[in-house]
Design a protein around this motif. Structure first.
Motif, PDB file in Angstrom:
ATOM      1  N   VAL A  25      -7.603   5.933  10.386  1.00  0.00           N
ATOM      2  CA  VAL A  25      -7.446   6.893   9.286  1.00  0.00           C
ATOM      3  C   VAL A  25      -8.188   6.342   8.076  1.00  0.00           C
ATOM      4  O   VAL A  25      -7.984   5.187   7.687  1.00  0.00           O
ATOM      5  CB  VAL A  25      -5.951   7.094   8.946  1.00  0.00           C
ATOM      6  CG1 VAL A  25      -5.785   8.035   7.769  1.00  0.00           C
ATOM      7  CG2 VAL A  25      -5.192   7.590  10.166  1.00  0.00           C
ATOM      8  N   SER A  26      -9.041   7.150   7.481  1.00  0.00           N
ATOM      9  CA  SER A  26      -9.821   6.684   6.330  1.00  0.00           C
ATOM     10  C   SER A  26      -8.903   6.414   5.143  1.00  0.00           C
ATOM     11  O   SER A  26      -7.820   6.983   5.029  1.00  0.00           O
ATOM     12  CB  SER A  26     -10.876   7.722   5.944  1.00  0.00           C
ATOM     13  OG  SER A  26     -10.264   8.839   5.318  1.00  0.00           O
ATOM     14  N   LEU A  30      -5.701   8.515   3.843  1.00  0.00           N
ATOM     15  CA  LEU A  30      -4.426   7.823   3.650  1.00  0.00           C
ATOM     16  C   LEU A  30      -3.911   8.017   2.229  1.00  0.00           C
ATOM     17  O   LEU A  30      -2.734   8.278   2.004  1.00  0.00           O
ATOM     18  CB  LEU A  30      -4.588   6.337   3.957  1.00  0.00           C
ATOM     19  CG  LEU A  30      -3.340   5.489   3.837  1.00  0.00           C
ATOM     20  CD1 LEU A  30      -2.240   5.988   4.753  1.00  0.00           C
ATOM     21  CD2 LEU A  30      -3.675   4.038   4.137  1.00  0.00           C
ATOM     22  N   ARG A  31      -4.798   7.937   1.264  1.00  0.00           N
ATOM     23  CA  ARG A  31      -4.426   8.131  -0.140  1.00  0.00           C
ATOM     24  C   ARG A  31      -3.864   9.545  -0.342  1.00  0.00           C
ATOM     25  O   ARG A  31      -2.843   9.729  -0.999  1.00  0.00           O
ATOM     26  CB  ARG A  31      -5.638   7.895  -1.029  1.00  0.00           C
ATOM     27  CG  ARG A  31      -5.332   7.908  -2.503  1.00  0.00           C
ATOM     28  CD  ARG A  31      -6.531   7.488  -3.348  1.00  0.00           C
ATOM     29  NE  ARG A  31      -6.870   6.090  -3.101  1.00  0.00           N
ATOM     30  CZ  ARG A  31      -7.997   5.680  -2.510  1.00  0.00           C
ATOM     31  NH1 ARG A  31      -8.895   6.549  -2.114  1.00  0.00           N
ATOM     32  NH2 ARG A  31      -8.230   4.407  -2.327  1.00  0.00           N
ATOM     33  N   ALA A  36       0.823  13.234  -1.016  1.00  0.00           N
ATOM     34  CA  ALA A  36       1.643  14.362  -0.575  1.00  0.00           C
ATOM     35  C   ALA A  36       3.061  13.900  -0.267  1.00  0.00           C
ATOM     36  O   ALA A  36       4.034  14.576  -0.615  1.00  0.00           O
ATOM     37  CB  ALA A  36       1.021  15.015   0.652  1.00  0.00           C
ATOM     38  N   ALA A  37       3.197  12.749   0.369  1.00  0.00           N
ATOM     39  CA  ALA A  37       4.517  12.231   0.710  1.00  0.00           C
ATOM     40  C   ALA A  37       5.327  11.902  -0.543  1.00  0.00           C
ATOM     41  O   ALA A  37       6.533  12.131  -0.589  1.00  0.00           O
ATOM     42  CB  ALA A  37       4.385  10.988   1.591  1.00  0.00           C
ATOM     43  N   ARG A  38       4.671  11.383  -1.554  1.00  0.00           N
ATOM     44  CA  ARG A  38       5.374  11.060  -2.807  1.00  0.00           C
ATOM     45  C   ARG A  38       5.961  12.299  -3.458  1.00  0.00           C
ATOM     46  O   ARG A  38       6.976  12.240  -4.137  1.00  0.00           O
ATOM     47  CB  ARG A  38       4.421  10.380  -3.793  1.00  0.00           C
ATOM     48  CG  ARG A  38       4.129   8.937  -3.451  1.00  0.00           C
ATOM     49  CD  ARG A  38       3.208   8.259  -4.460  1.00  0.00           C
ATOM     50  NE  ARG A  38       3.679   8.416  -5.822  1.00  0.00           N
ATOM     51  CZ  ARG A  38       2.919   8.905  -6.817  1.00  0.00           C
ATOM     52  NH1 ARG A  38       1.684   9.266  -6.616  1.00  0.00           N
ATOM     53  NH2 ARG A  38       3.410   9.007  -8.038  1.00  0.00           N
ATOM     54  N   TRP A  39       5.317  13.440  -3.263  1.00  0.00           N
ATOM     55  CA  TRP A  39       5.768  14.683  -3.885  1.00  0.00           C
ATOM     56  C   TRP A  39       6.712  15.483  -2.996  1.00  0.00           C
ATOM     57  O   TRP A  39       7.166  16.558  -3.380  1.00  0.00           O
ATOM     58  CB  TRP A  39       4.562  15.544  -4.279  1.00  0.00           C
ATOM     59  CG  TRP A  39       3.897  14.982  -5.487  1.00  0.00           C
ATOM     60  CD1 TRP A  39       2.795  14.180  -5.522  1.00  0.00           C
ATOM     61  CD2 TRP A  39       4.310  15.138  -6.841  1.00  0.00           C
ATOM     62  NE1 TRP A  39       2.500  13.844  -6.807  1.00  0.00           N
ATOM     63  CE2 TRP A  39       3.416  14.416  -7.652  1.00  0.00           C
ATOM     64  CE3 TRP A  39       5.359  15.814  -7.454  1.00  0.00           C
ATOM     65  CZ2 TRP A  39       3.529  14.354  -9.023  1.00  0.00           C
ATOM     66  CZ3 TRP A  39       5.476  15.758  -8.824  1.00  0.00           C
ATOM     67  CH2 TRP A  39       4.572  15.042  -9.603  1.00  0.00           C
ATOM     68  N   PHE A  51       7.667   3.863   1.866  1.00  0.00           N
ATOM     69  CA  PHE A  51       6.550   4.040   2.776  1.00  0.00           C
ATOM     70  C   PHE A  51       6.088   2.683   3.292  1.00  0.00           C
ATOM     71  O   PHE A  51       6.096   1.703   2.571  1.00  0.00           O
ATOM     72  CB  PHE A  51       5.374   4.734   2.075  1.00  0.00           C
ATOM     73  CG  PHE A  51       5.770   6.028   1.438  1.00  0.00           C
ATOM     74  CD1 PHE A  51       5.996   6.105   0.086  1.00  0.00           C
ATOM     75  CD2 PHE A  51       5.924   7.167   2.201  1.00  0.00           C
ATOM     76  CE1 PHE A  51       6.372   7.298  -0.503  1.00  0.00           C
ATOM     77  CE2 PHE A  51       6.290   8.364   1.630  1.00  0.00           C
ATOM     78  CZ  PHE A  51       6.519   8.427   0.272  1.00  0.00           C
ATOM     79  N   VAL A  52       5.658   2.668   4.538  1.00  0.00           N
ATOM     80  CA  VAL A  52       5.085   1.471   5.148  1.00  0.00           C
ATOM     81  C   VAL A  52       3.752   1.873   5.769  1.00  0.00           C
ATOM     82  O   VAL A  52       3.687   2.828   6.536  1.00  0.00           O
ATOM     83  CB  VAL A  52       6.012   0.879   6.229  1.00  0.00           C
ATOM     84  CG1 VAL A  52       5.345  -0.295   6.919  1.00  0.00           C
ATOM     85  CG2 VAL A  52       7.348   0.475   5.625  1.00  0.00           C
ATOM     86  N   VAL A  53       2.703   1.144   5.426  1.00  0.00           N
ATOM     87  CA  VAL A  53       1.375   1.392   5.979  1.00  0.00           C
ATOM     88  C   VAL A  53       0.970   0.153   6.755  1.00  0.00           C
ATOM     89  O   VAL A  53       0.994  -0.952   6.228  1.00  0.00           O
ATOM     90  CB  VAL A  53       0.347   1.675   4.861  1.00  0.00           C
ATOM     91  CG1 VAL A  53      -1.048   1.841   5.447  1.00  0.00           C
ATOM     92  CG2 VAL A  53       0.752   2.899   4.062  1.00  0.00           C
ATOM     93  N   VAL A  54       0.612   0.340   8.020  1.00  0.00           N
ATOM     94  CA  VAL A  54       0.153  -0.765   8.852  1.00  0.00           C
ATOM     95  C   VAL A  54      -1.354  -0.627   9.008  1.00  0.00           C
ATOM     96  O   VAL A  54      -1.842   0.393   9.491  1.00  0.00           O
ATOM     97  CB  VAL A  54       0.845  -0.743  10.234  1.00  0.00           C
ATOM     98  CG1 VAL A  54       0.319  -1.876  11.105  1.00  0.00           C
ATOM     99  CG2 VAL A  54       2.346  -0.812  10.068  1.00  0.00           C
ATOM    100  N   ASP A  55      -2.081  -1.636   8.583  1.00  0.00           N
ATOM    101  CA  ASP A  55      -3.539  -1.633   8.622  1.00  0.00           C
ATOM    102  C   ASP A  55      -3.990  -2.857   9.416  1.00  0.00           C
ATOM    103  O   ASP A  55      -4.156  -3.937   8.870  1.00  0.00           O
ATOM    104  CB  ASP A  55      -4.084  -1.674   7.200  1.00  0.00           C
ATOM    105  CG  ASP A  55      -5.600  -1.652   7.156  1.00  0.00           C
ATOM    106  OD1 ASP A  55      -6.224  -1.369   8.178  1.00  0.00           O
ATOM    107  OD2 ASP A  55      -6.151  -1.925   6.076  1.00  0.00           O
TER     108      ASP A  55
END
Length: 66
Positions: A25-26, A30-31, A36-39, A51-55
């Protein structure tokens, strides 16, 4: 009337994804997803989302300013 609005189209065609690909995912996508998730609405508008982001090997968690 609502058929022409992307949000309603998305709500009507939403589906759960249970199969994932290896596609990356670019950062820009992702940004936008995090923004969108924050809102997203929360019970009593408490905004207690986490939120958890695995990179790859890195894991990012906490509050994101997307």
């Amino acid at each position: 009337m609502t058929e022409n609005r992307p949000i309603f189209r998305g709500m009507k065609t939403w589906r759960a994804v249970r199969a994932f690909t290896e596609e990356v995912v670019s950062r820009d996508d992702l940004r936008h997803l995090l923004q969108a998730a924050r809102w997203a609405p929360s019970a009593g508008n408490r905004r207690i989302h986490k939120f958890v982001v695995v990179d790859g090997q890195r894991v990012w968690s906490g509050s994101f300013n997307a």
